[in-house]
Design an enzyme around this catalytic site. Structure first.
Site, short mmCIF file in Angstrom:
data_model
loop_
_atom_site.label_atom_id
_atom_site.label_comp_id
_atom_site.label_asym_id
_atom_site.label_seq_id
_atom_site.Cartn_x
_atom_site.Cartn_y
_atom_site.Cartn_z
N GLU A 154 0.81 -1.22 0.00
CA GLU A 154 0.00 0.00 0.00
C GLU A 154 0.84 1.27 0.00
OE1 GLU A 154 -2.74 0.43 3.31
OE2 GLU A 154 -3.53 2.31 2.52
N LYS A 161 -2.51 -1.99 -3.10
CA LYS A 161 -3.56 -1.15 -2.51
C LYS A 161 -3.17 0.31 -2.66
CE LYS A 161 -6.04 -0.21 1.79
NZ LYS A 161 -6.75 -0.81 2.93
P1 13P Z 1 -9.41 4.19 4.11
O1 13P Z 1 -10.26 3.44 3.12
O2 13P Z 1 -10.21 4.81 5.23
O3 13P Z 1 -8.46 5.12 3.45
O4 13P Z 1 -8.55 3.11 4.88
C1 13P Z 1 -7.97 2.11 4.16
C2 13P Z 1 -6.70 1.73 4.79
O5 13P Z 1 -6.51 0.60 5.16
C3 13P Z 1 -5.66 2.77 4.93
O6 13P Z 1 -4.45 2.17 5.30
#
Ligand code: 13P
Length: 339
Positions: A175, A217
């Site tokens: 991510e 992600k």
């Molecule tokens: P949000 O969808 O609230 O951005 O959170 C997703 C997430 O896991 C951020 O690390």
């Protein structure tokens, strides 16, 4: 060892996506503060219990990301959360980074920490039932930032984490989040997201991470929150797809977007717009935190008598996002259910 590609593909199964319920103790406190609930361990457990035991959620939710405290907690009748989720056909996952800390000699930029001792922690989490993991890098857009230094150190850490996960039999969710805070244009978001993805996939390749056995992600390509001009859903879908087609290998089974502070309905509509433009080389899905939970948290408000209303609100968002997986969502479905 479980087949990582099989787990990755199950997480992006048609009509389904991931619930991010891995808020750290600090972050969940902020969410609870917004509705005036005290952040005790039991309140945090009760809230997660409400979400996880929602009947029918498994029709739209393939996996749940847990936090270190949550993976050790149990449902009200004593079943450990990971075991309970697995019984529902939902894959349990775990956030393993230790948060974004100031990056040395780089004002306003951060590096995500948590690599020391990670091999041992992954082994423990695997033993507790986790089958995938998450590590979030944070990239801020501002004057003269992000620096290449920030992008490449974060990409390097993401790849080290991903390689350790694959070694431990966990699917890494990689991510790199480019924040939408600021007044930047969508074009600037496109440029920074492109540079970020280039660094991330270069490091993943250099560190021998199998693209088949991971998920990405990312943020969507968006106008900054405070930008005077806000891009349309269609423009967002087009620029986001253009960016990802250029940077994400087709071997990656899925791209699971974060919501990043978009409204629930915007997050759904934009995911829908992208899927309506398919087919794509990868599954395009969601791994939403706030956009799946916000209405449920509000409806619950910390009262056990509101659990049914909270579950209904969560199930509704899960269903809408499930429909957006195939481009079958339309905003008028919101009113019908709310009525
Ligand atoms: P949000 O969808 O609230 O951005 O959170 C997703 C997430 O896991 C951020 O690390």
């Amino acid at each position: 060892m479980a087949d990582l590609n099989e787990t990755a593909r199950a997480l992006v199964a048609p009509g389904k996506g991931i619930l991010a319920a891995d808020e750290s103790t600090g972050t969940i406190k902020k969410r609870f503060d917004s509705i005036g609930i005290e952040s005790t361990e039991e309140n945090r457990r009760a809230y997660r219990n409400m979400l996880f035991t929602t009947e029918g959620a498994a029709d739209h939710i393939s996996g749940v990301i847990l936090y270190d405290e949550t993976i050790r907690q149990s449902t009200s009748d004593g079943t450990p959360f990971p075991k309970y989720l697995e019984q529902q056909g939902i894959v349990p996952g775990i956030k393993v980074d230790l948060g974004a800390k100031p990056l040395a000699l780089a004002p306003e930029e951060t590096i995500t920490e948590g690599l020391d001792g990670l091999r041992e922690r992954l082994e423990e989490y695997h033993g507790l039932g986790a089958r995938f993991a998450k590590w979030r890098a944070v990239i801020t857009i501002g004057k003269d930032i992000p620096s290449e230094y920030c992008l490449w150190t974060n990409a390097h850490a993401l790849a080290r984490y991903a390689a350790l996960c694959q070694e431990a039999g966990l699917v890494p969710i990689v991510e790199p989040e480019v924040l939408m805070d600021g007044d930047h244009t969508i074009e600037r978001s496109y440029e920074v997201t492109s540079r970020t993805l280039f660094a991330v996939f270069t490091e993943l390749r250099d560190q021998r991470v199998a693209y088949e056995d991971m998920l990405l992600k990312p943020n969507m390509v968006l106008s900054g929150y405070d930008g005077s001009e806000q891009a349309s859903d269609q423009q967002i879908a087009e620029l986001t797809l253009k960016c990802f087609r250029r940077h994400v290998p087709a071997a990656v089974p899925g791209i699971v977007f974060l919501s990043g502070g978009q409204s629930d309905e915007n997050a759904t509509a934009r995911l829908n717009a992208m899927n309506a433009m398919g087919p794509h080389p990868w599954e395009i899905s969601f791994s939403y935190g706030r956009a799946l939970q916000a209405p449920a948290l509000k409806a619950w408000a910390g009262e056990s008598g509101n659990v049914g209303a909270g579950q209904e609100a969560y199930l509704h968002r899960a269903k809408m996002n499930g429909l957006a997986r195939s481009g079958s969502y339309s905003p008028d479905m919101e009113e019908k259910v709310a009525a």
